[in-house]
Enzyme design. Structure first.
Site, PDB file in Angstrom:
ATOM      1  N   GLU A  72       0.885  -1.161   0.000  1.00  0.00           N
ATOM      2  CA  GLU A  72       0.000   0.000   0.000  1.00  0.00           C
ATOM      3  C   GLU A  72       0.928   1.216   0.000  1.00  0.00           C
ATOM      4  O   GLU A  72       1.816   1.302   0.846  1.00  0.00           O
ATOM      5  CB  GLU A  72      -0.810  -0.033   1.296  1.00  0.00           C
ATOM      6  CG  GLU A  72      -2.204   0.469   1.152  1.00  0.00           C
ATOM      7  CD  GLU A  72      -2.925   0.420   2.494  1.00  0.00           C
ATOM      8  OE1 GLU A  72      -3.550   1.430   2.819  1.00  0.00           O
ATOM      9  OE2 GLU A  72      -2.850  -0.609   3.196  1.00  0.00           O
ATOM     10  N   ARG A 317       5.010 -13.226   9.666  1.00  0.00           N
ATOM     11  CA  ARG A 317       5.700 -11.982   9.369  1.00  0.00           C
ATOM     12  C   ARG A 317       7.017 -11.942  10.136  1.00  0.00           C
ATOM     13  O   ARG A 317       7.224 -12.677  11.095  1.00  0.00           O
ATOM     14  CB  ARG A 317       4.842 -10.772   9.688  1.00  0.00           C
ATOM     15  CG  ARG A 317       4.496 -10.596  11.150  1.00  0.00           C
ATOM     16  CD  ARG A 317       3.395  -9.555  11.358  1.00  0.00           C
ATOM     17  NE  ARG A 317       3.795  -8.239  10.936  1.00  0.00           N
ATOM     18  CZ  ARG A 317       3.185  -7.550   9.965  1.00  0.00           C
ATOM     19  NH1 ARG A 317       2.159  -8.045   9.332  1.00  0.00           N
ATOM     20  NH2 ARG A 317       3.591  -6.352   9.653  1.00  0.00           N
ATOM     21  N   LYS A 327       4.322   0.573  10.021  1.00  0.00           N
ATOM     22  CA  LYS A 327       4.505   1.811   9.265  1.00  0.00           C
ATOM     23  C   LYS A 327       4.046   3.029  10.070  1.00  0.00           C
ATOM     24  O   LYS A 327       4.670   4.079  10.017  1.00  0.00           O
ATOM     25  CB  LYS A 327       3.685   1.753   7.973  1.00  0.00           C
ATOM     26  CG  LYS A 327       4.398   1.053   6.835  1.00  0.00           C
ATOM     27  CD  LYS A 327       3.620   1.276   5.544  1.00  0.00           C
ATOM     28  CE  LYS A 327       3.283  -0.042   4.905  1.00  0.00           C
ATOM     29  NZ  LYS A 327       2.303   0.030   3.847  1.00  0.00           N
TER      30      LYS A 327
HETATM   31  P1  ATP Z   1       0.948  -1.553   7.886  1.00  0.00           P
HETATM   32  O1  ATP Z   1       2.229  -1.436   8.680  1.00  0.00           O
HETATM   33  O2  ATP Z   1       0.443  -0.242   7.389  1.00  0.00           O
HETATM   34  O3  ATP Z   1      -0.071  -2.488   8.451  1.00  0.00           O
HETATM   35  P2  ATP Z   1       1.840  -3.538   6.031  1.00  0.00           P
HETATM   36  O4  ATP Z   1       3.111  -3.735   6.754  1.00  0.00           O
HETATM   37  O5  ATP Z   1       0.804  -4.592   6.006  1.00  0.00           O
HETATM   38  O6  ATP Z   1       1.244  -2.183   6.493  1.00  0.00           O
HETATM   39  P3  ATP Z   1       1.689  -3.394   3.143  1.00  0.00           P
HETATM   40  O7  ATP Z   1       2.118  -2.265   2.303  1.00  0.00           O
HETATM   41  O8  ATP Z   1       0.256  -3.750   3.128  1.00  0.00           O
HETATM   42  O9  ATP Z   1       2.195  -3.045   4.578  1.00  0.00           O
HETATM   43  O10 ATP Z   1       2.587  -4.659   2.904  1.00  0.00           O
HETATM   44  C1  ATP Z   1       2.946  -5.167   1.664  1.00  0.00           C
HETATM   45  C2  ATP Z   1       3.335  -6.591   1.819  1.00  0.00           C
HETATM   46  O11 ATP Z   1       4.408  -6.739   2.740  1.00  0.00           O
HETATM   47  C3  ATP Z   1       2.202  -7.427   2.347  1.00  0.00           C
HETATM   48  O12 ATP Z   1       2.025  -8.528   1.481  1.00  0.00           O
HETATM   49  C4  ATP Z   1       2.621  -7.861   3.709  1.00  0.00           C
HETATM   50  O13 ATP Z   1       2.192  -9.148   3.960  1.00  0.00           O
HETATM   51  C5  ATP Z   1       4.148  -7.782   3.646  1.00  0.00           C
HETATM   52  N1  ATP Z   1       4.703  -7.451   4.953  1.00  0.00           N
HETATM   53  C6  ATP Z   1       4.473  -6.350   5.680  1.00  0.00           C
HETATM   54  N2  ATP Z   1       5.125  -6.401   6.853  1.00  0.00           N
HETATM   55  C7  ATP Z   1       5.785  -7.578   6.887  1.00  0.00           C
HETATM   56  C8  ATP Z   1       6.640  -8.234   7.836  1.00  0.00           C
HETATM   57  N3  ATP Z   1       6.942  -7.680   9.011  1.00  0.00           N
HETATM   58  N4  ATP Z   1       7.143  -9.444   7.508  1.00  0.00           N
HETATM   59  C9  ATP Z   1       6.850  -9.990   6.324  1.00  0.00           C
HETATM   60  N5  ATP Z   1       6.059  -9.444   5.399  1.00  0.00           N
HETATM   61  C10 ATP Z   1       5.524  -8.254   5.658  1.00  0.00           C
HETATM   62 MG    MG Z   2      -1.223  -3.911   4.937  1.00  0.00          MG
END
Ligand code: ATP
Ligand code: MG
Length: 618
Positions: A72, A317, A327
């Site tokens: 996003e 994650r 974020k």
């Molecule tokens: P927010 O912190 O705003 O909740 P998010 O970390 O989910 O956002 P996105 O931009 O939706 O951010 O993430 C893009 C991709 O990165 C998604 O497919 C998510 O699964 C993956 N992702 C995000 N954080 C992690 C993490 N800590 N470990 C592994 N994958 C991650």
């Molecule tokens: Mg997200």
């Protein structure tokens, strides 16, 4: 904590060939089984995203699998995203597939092109191409709004969606909870024609935000609350950065995401564990949009999406000690000026790690080493640092830098070497160059005065001390053997100079130079050609290993000493480094010429990337 794999990863570059010794994991097993069964072998790909008819007109998809990374665009990517990027792009690379970069920009309010640019750069910097061609534009979920609207109308027509006019409070109350089934909305039994009229009204713009929502019609008694008629479209009067004011209704994430995957012919849609409970809805929606249905008037409609549809898989994650990866919380650190921007070298963002001196190879090796699992765990920060050390050990040029300088005067220099004489010296930039490669050579001089580390002189040496003290000999590495004679002090008793004599005919690399035996060699920089440099000594940003776990206030464990700026003196090859170049300052650690502030030759600025040895938790 999950153990890092014992397998030592090959230096992974994005272009690396599939490598049979990669450790397997549950995702690799699923993909291998799908390839063997030919699950996706008959898929077609029309060259761009689209519906069933669009792809049916295309040839068989040359990509054996399609994965995607769907950020996003509402913030900068962090080390957790790096894991997801390496995973998705790595699987596509290893199995003859393609990985898509798709901006999940269906939420009109939070997105910004600043983030789009930075995300694109970060993925590229990590070493990956997307969408099947270098420099292809990224896909944008907002380009699929027209299809999503059409899919919504189809669900209404086929009796699978309805417009609900309950208030948000009523809807919440009627949803039930874990122990209590939900209650049907009074609007649930309206006819498709009536629902279609209401939905079009929603789209036309006269209604206020929240006045009605479109809901999937599934099962208000489902044990999975996500299946109790989830909202799929809401009214939101907001301008979108891509579609402007065309829409005043926007799809919910859970509705949009599976559709985005399907239009792009994704085969394996990999996400983090918190989406596990959404999978039944993902599958329900895919089934509805792939099947055809016969309407009461006899018309056969549907088959909107190509079969077989994508399937969702979840992995744990990344949680990294001493690091936060939300974020929102990272944005707070920036906005409250706890750090100097998103690319502050203490930030776990990809831009921050890059500025800190991390390399794409180190981050890829890290992703490989931590692997993928289905249960949450914490990875020790030292694992990440170890990957950087391993990458730089063989690649980073060496150099001398004196971080805490005191002047050493060679009192017999003028007499034995000639007044004002500067003797040229050399050292290899790479002590262990790869087979068949010759190390670049560093050039510097030695004269009557050189800078040494303060800690390399002791007036009264502690037991076992081998460096400079009166009467002891050491080698100035790459220069001469010297014999210490004492020091000078100021009125307060602080040492102002260390004194020594040079032993003639002991220059490194000349015949007989090792006839004088010494127990230590020390690093140094000549006063004549040493250059003052700003060196930023970074430490962990948080003192608590899990700064935000269990709702803790992460701001309370900020390390007040996470940055110490010192003035060091560096040899000419370091001062002349290009911004962004990595080095090992011999005996001190790995440093990088700062990408932003370093000025080649005139104003050197270095960041500490990682020490030579693991010092975490010690
Ligand atoms: P927010 O912190 O705003 O909740 P998010 O970390 O989910 O956002 P996105 O931009 O939706 O951010 O993430 C893009 C991709 O990165 C998604 O497919 C998510 O699964 C993956 N992702 C995000 N954080 C992690 C993490 N800590 N470990 C592994 N994958 C991650
Ligand atoms: Mg997200």
């Amino acid at each position: 904590m999950s153990q890092p794999s014992p397998h030592s990863p090959a230096p992974a570059t994005a272009a690396a060939a599939p490598d049979s010794i990669k450790p397997s994991n549950f995702l690799r097993q699923i993909i291998e089984s799908d390839l063997e069964k030919g699950t996706y072998a008959n898929r077609r790909w029309a060259g761009s995203p689209g519906d069933a008819a669009h792809h049916a007109a295309g040839p068989l998809d040359p990509a054996k699998i399609r994965t995607r990374f769907p950020p996003e665009p509402n913030g900068y990517l962090h080390v957790g995203h790096a894991k997801s990027i390496c995973l998705n792009f790595g699987l596509a690379r290893d199995y003859g597939g393609v990985c898509h970069l798709r901006f999940d920009d269906t939420n009109p309010e939070k997105e910004d092109t600043e983030y789009v640019d930075s995300i694109t750069d970060s993925v590229k910097w990590l070493g990956f191409d997307w969408n099947g061609a270098p420099d292809a534009p990224a896909y944008q979920a907002s380009d699929y709004f027209d299809f999503m609207y059409r899919a919504a109308e189809y669900l209404i027509e086929s009796g699978h969606a309805y417009v609900d006019e309950q208030t948000p409070d009523q809807m919440r109350a009627n949803r039930g909870d874990f122990g209590k089934p939900g209650v049907d909305s009074p609007f649930r039994s309206r006819t498709p024609a009536e629902n279609l009229a209401r939905f079009r009204e929603m789209a036309q713009g006269q209604l206020e935000d929240g006045a009605m929502v479109l809901r999937a019609k599934i099962d208000m008694a489902s044990p999975n609350i996500n299946m109790r008629d989830p909202a799929i479209y809401r009214i939101k009067h907001a301008e979108h950065h891509n579609t402007g004011n065309k829409w005043c209704i926007y799809p919910m994430y859970t509705f949009a995401h599976p559709i985005e995957d399907a239009l792009e012919q994704i085969t394996h849609s990999i996400c983090t564990l918190e989406f596990e409970d959404q999978r039944p809805f993902y599958d329900w929606l895919m089934d509805r949009l792939c099947e055809t249905s016969k309407l009461p008037d006899g018309r056969v409609v549907g088959g909107l999406l190509a079969s077989p549809p994508p399937h969702q898989y979840e992995f744990a994650r990344l949680n990294l000690t001493y690091v936060i990866t939300s974020k929102r919380k990272l944005a707070a650190l920036v906005n409250e000026k706890k750090v100097n921007g998103w690319d502050d070298p203490r930030m776990p963002t990809i831009v921050g790690l890059r500025r800190r001196g991390y390399t794409p190879a180190a981050l890829q090796a890290f992703a490989e080493r931590i692997g993928v699992t289905k249960s949450d765990s914490w990875i020790d920060y030292s694992t990440l640092e170890g990957c950087l050390r391993e990458d730089l050990e063989l690649k980073a040029h060496r150099g001398f830098a004196v971080l805490n300088p005191v002047k050493l005067v060679l009192t017999n220099w003028d007499e034995v070497m000639g007044a004002g004489h500067l003797e040229p010296c050399t050292q290899p930039a790479l002590p262990h160059p790869p087979e068949g490669v010759e190390s670049p050579v560093r050039h510097f001089t030695i004269g009557k005065e050189v800078w040494i580390e303060r800690e390399d002189y002791e007036e009264v040496p502690p037991k076992g001390y081998k460096r400079l003290f009166p009467g002891n000999k050491v080698r100035l590495k790459g220069g001469y053997v010297i014999e210490c004679t004492g020091c000078t002090k100021d009125a307060d008793g602080n040492i102002t100079q260390v004194l020594a004599t040079v032993v003639p005919d002991t220059k490194s690399g000349t015949p007989g130079s090792d006839s004088v035996k010494v127990k230590a060699a020390i690093t140094w920089v000549s006063v004549a050609d040493g250059v003052y440099a700003e060196v930023r000594m970074y430490d962990r940003l948080f003192l608590d290993a899990q700064p935000d776990a269990g709702g803790k206030d992460y701001l309370e464990s900020l390390n007040p000493n996470s940055l110490k700026v010192i003035t060091a003196i560096v040899e000419p090859s370091l001062a002349n480094a290009a911004a962004g170049q990595n080095f090992q300052f011999e005996r001190h650690g790995y440093f990088v010429a700062d990408r932003v502030d370093h000025v080649q030759g005139t104003k050197p600025v270095f960041n500490l990337a990682v020490g030579l040895r693991d010092s975490w938790g010690k």
